[in-house]
Design an enzyme around this catalytic site. Structure first.
Site, PDB file in Angstrom:
ATOM      1  N   HIS A 278      21.871  30.686  17.733  1.00  0.00           N
ATOM      2  CA  HIS A 278      22.028  29.677  18.355  1.00  0.00           C
ATOM      3  C   HIS A 278      22.832  29.848  18.460  1.00  0.00           C
ATOM      4  CE1 HIS A 278      20.835  24.904  18.665  1.00  0.00           C
ATOM      5  NE2 HIS A 278      22.777  25.403  19.367  1.00  0.00           N
ATOM      6  N   GLU A 279      23.895  29.580  17.307  1.00  0.00           N
ATOM      7  CA  GLU A 279      25.845  29.986  18.044  1.00  0.00           C
ATOM      8  C   GLU A 279      25.260  30.788  19.243  1.00  0.00           C
ATOM      9  OE1 GLU A 279      27.144  26.961  17.643  1.00  0.00           O
ATOM     10  OE2 GLU A 279      25.637  25.880  16.158  1.00  0.00           O
ATOM     11  N   HIS A 282      24.550  30.237  22.004  1.00  0.00           N
ATOM     12  CA  HIS A 282      25.872  28.831  22.892  1.00  0.00           C
ATOM     13  C   HIS A 282      27.115  29.787  23.350  1.00  0.00           C
ATOM     14  CE1 HIS A 282      23.670  25.162  22.477  1.00  0.00           C
ATOM     15  NE2 HIS A 282      24.009  25.142  21.139  1.00  0.00           N
ATOM     16  N   HIS A 288      21.449  23.498  25.034  1.00  0.00           N
ATOM     17  CA  HIS A 288      20.059  22.917  24.448  1.00  0.00           C
ATOM     18  C   HIS A 288      18.319  22.948  25.487  1.00  0.00           C
ATOM     19  CE1 HIS A 288      22.867  21.531  20.802  1.00  0.00           C
ATOM     20  NE2 HIS A 288      22.327  22.619  20.218  1.00  0.00           N
TER      21      HIS A 288
END
Length: 708
Positions: A278-279, A282, A288
């Site tokens: 997830h990071e 980013h 999101h």
């Protein structure tokens, strides 16, 4: 240069009311100590006034997952996927199936690790019992690991991003769904230099991070490589990621100008495969899912249920939305994220329009099909695939960075032209508007063989929808409302997991949604996972193609009408025997003098009511959607009398509309919006007052699909 701390205090006092001053301030900051400013601004975020800083666009932010009380999550690696075998949700289900020979026994265990692949599989089940949909027992997505992880997410802005927002610069349109504005935030050639510091360089921690990096490199053209290695030479910038064991799970969104940008992973607490991915996503520019500009077509946000420090996470972004909304994405929050807590209960902050698919938002694995597609699009991973090296992918597949077709789960072949199924069943079924095609499980209507796995891909012509009708279904389940064997229907997106159905059904229909590959539906029989349990009869299904226009028109025009005009004709509502058919003036002389329209109406009065018990009319909803209930009513006499409309599901009674007391001597009209799920009940409840003057009547009841 003016010290950053002084500037922050000055900005707070000023309230950012002077736009020209803010422009000048941020220009000065952009040439100064950005990290110092960010630390100060992050400490005073609430006082600064987030809504003033954001203005219109919400594209760039710092994703900061702060954990006040670090928690080491322990999971059952046999059922949830260890660091060595994590993949997308569909692959995780396949691995669980391959590793399990006694799935039925596992399903019979009341207590299941709520973070395991088994728990996620169970959450996708829908058991039909006596015509009512029932969800499996013992699951709590509002308190699982993903909910806790997502609820720790917070945003901070760089000085440059604050400057863009304050000045009000327009976003350019050169970006893909979920990606940071403009190509300047992407990493050249998909090469991302990185370093590991502190205990993140230890063998165990390093292995978790490298597994996430490996999955990203395997599925896309993004390569995270050690800083200073050969591949980082001549990339034209000095930017690099530094994985740091600070007290947060965080990353800047996209590549920044030059030098180090931290990606923090608190240890313990953040070192989980899905968090690391997830990071990293980013860091390569992805935002999101619930922030997409088209999100309102797919989710509803309950702002009143969001904690005060969590509203940043639900701000709608300006995105181009080139691919469909994907609730299964690793970038989608759990539906209880940042929910207010009341008496230990976490409030729901989001719900999907397609409520049967809400389990998708709680899946916790690797990159799903559409995550890979989005990254491939944004970084043009397949741009070099030209001529004969570029295949023509079918059935929703796309060309990946290896110049091969990346197929939706359940499909295979060089062009995604085949289904993964046993030799005794399954295949591709072409349907048309002019004929109905039947699909049956092996041996129907006798039981199918234990261990059977069948997959059908149903294809309608382009620009049409697939409609499926269950003629008969009989699949086993246990007392915990968990399916031993199931029929999975992928009716929303072909690359997304579908709802798993079991129990007994007749006449229920599904139609593909108008998003994504709307002319494709996947149907699967799975009797392999719990092959230690006896099979049911299976199912017989009819399928056809319908036009999108007809489907929309059917939804708008379909309605049920109850006028009480034919004494021998049943109303679609069923009454409890306390309602009476009226004609002309009511017997008590205190009710209506005639029907609202026509000759007959339904009534209950103080003299005829059975000990003044409520009189009820009930209707069971056949499908999940929005409805409008309209009706005429007459309410007179005692102030104690009342008429109400309520919806009931397996757990609650929802009062939707109420009229009480003397409403005068004339008919009145009312409309009520209802959002119902399959099997819910809608009731018209009349309770007369304590004396004979209390009369209540209803007439011309109409229930139609769609809102009022």
């Amino acid at each position: 240069m003016v010290p950053a701390k002084f500037l922050v205090i000055f900005v707070l006092c000023l309230g950012i009311s002077d736009a020209n001053f803010l422009r000048k301030l941020l220009k000065e900051l952009s040439d100064g100590d950005a990290e110092d400013f960010q630390d100060e601004i992050g400490t005073n975020t609430d006082s600064l006034g987030r809504e003033l800083l954001r203005r219109r666009d919400q594209n760039g932010y710092y994703d900061d997952t702060v954990t006040d009380s670090p928690t080491q999550y322990v999971e059952d690696t046999t059922l949830s996927g260890s660091a060595e075998g994590v993949d997308d949700p569909a692959k995780e289900e396949e691995k669980l199936e391959e590793d399990t020979s006694n799935g039925g026994e596992l399903l019979d265990h009341k207590n299941v690790d709520k973070d395991s692949t088994l728990a996620k599989l169970i959450s996708s089940m829908d058991v039909i019992v006596h015509g009512q949909d029932q969800k499996p027992m013992g699951l709590h997505p509002e308190s699982d690991r993903k909910q806790k992880e997502d609820s720790l997410d917070q945003h901070k802005y760089t000085p440059e991003q604050l400057k863009v927002k304050a000045v009000g610069l327009e976003n350019d349109n050169n970006f893909k769904r979920n990606f940071e504005t403009g190509s300047s935030r992407l990493w050249e050639n998909g090469i991302v230099p990185y370093t590991l510091v502190g205990n993140l360089s230890n063998s165990e921690e390093k292995a978790i991070i490298e597994k996430a990096i490996e999955e990203l490199a395997k599925k896309t053209c993004i390569q995270l490589v050690p800083k200073g290695s050969v591949k980082t030479q001549d990339i034209g910038h000095k930017s690099f990621l530094e994985f740091v064991p600070k007290t947060s799970c965080s990353s800047w969104v996209g590549r920044h100008k030059s030098g180090k940008q931290e990606l923090t992973l608190q240890n313990p607490g953040c070192l989980h495969h899905s968090i690391v991915l997830h990071e990293i996503l980013h860091a390569i520019g992805m935002e999101h899912e619930q922030s997409r500009s088209d999100r309102d077509k797919h989710i509803k946000i309950f702002k009143k249920n969001i904690e005060s420090d969590g509203h940043d996470q639900f701000v709608k972004e300006h995105t181009s939305d080139t691919r469909p909304y994907d609730a299964e994405s690793i970038m989608q929050y759990n539906l209880y994220s940042f929910g207010k807590k009341t008496g230990g209960t976490v409030s729901k902050t989001m719900e999907l329009v397609e409520k049967k698919l809400e389990f998708l938002a709680d899946l916790e694995a690797g990159l799903d099909f559409y995550d890979v597609a989005d990254i491939t699009d944004a970084y043009q991973c397949a741009a070099h695939c030209k001529g004969l090296s570029r295949p023509k992918c079918e059935n929703g597949g796309f060309v990946d960075h290896n110049c091969k077709c990346f197929c939706p789960p359940g499909l295979k072949g060089d062009n995604c032209q085949k289904v993964e199924t046993s030799s005794a069943c399954g295949g591709i079924v072409d349907v048309s508007e002019s004929k109905v095609t039947e699909i049956r499980t092996p041996n129907w209507p006798s039981p199918y063989p234990a261990g059977t796995m069948c997959t059908w891909l149903i294809k309608a012509p382009a620009n049409m929808l697939v409609k499926l009708t269950v003629d008969n279904l009989n699949l086993p389940y246990n007392s915990l409302k968990r399916c031993y064997h199931w029929m999975e229907i992928r009716y929303n997106l072909i690359g997304q997991l579908g709802v798993k159905i079991c129990g007994k059904i007749k006449g229920k229909t599904w139609t593909t949604t108008p998003y994504g590959e709307s002319n494709l539906m996947m149907l699967r029989l799975d009797a392999k996972f719990a092959e230690d349990k006896d099979p049911g009869k299976g199912f017989s299904i009819s399928t056809t193609a319908i036009s999108k226009g007809i489907a929309t028109a059917d939804r708008k025009e379909k309605k049920l009408i109850c006028t009480f005009e034919n004494e021998d004709e049943d109303c679609f509502f069923e009454d409890d025997g306390n309602w009476f058919l009226g004609e002309g003036r009511s017997p008590s002389d205190y009710g209506p003098s005639k029907a609202y329209r026509g000759q007959f109406y339904a009534y209950v009065d103080g003299s005829n009511g059975k000990d003044h018990q409520p009189a009820k009319m009930t209707y069971k909803f056949p499908s999940t959607m929005d409805y409008c209930l309209s009706f005429a009513y007459y309410l007179s006499g005692s102030d104690m009398g009342n008429l109400r409309i309520q919806r009931e599901d397996a757990d609650y009674i929802y009062k939707l509309w109420t009229a009480q007391g003397n409403q005068g001597d004339s008919w009145k009209k009312a409309k009520v919006d209802i959002k119902a799920e399959t099997g819910d009940l809608i009731l018209i409840v009349a309770k007369t007052g304590s004396d004979y003057t209390s009369d209540i009547a209803v007439d011309d009841i109409i229930l139609k699909d769609g809102g009022c």
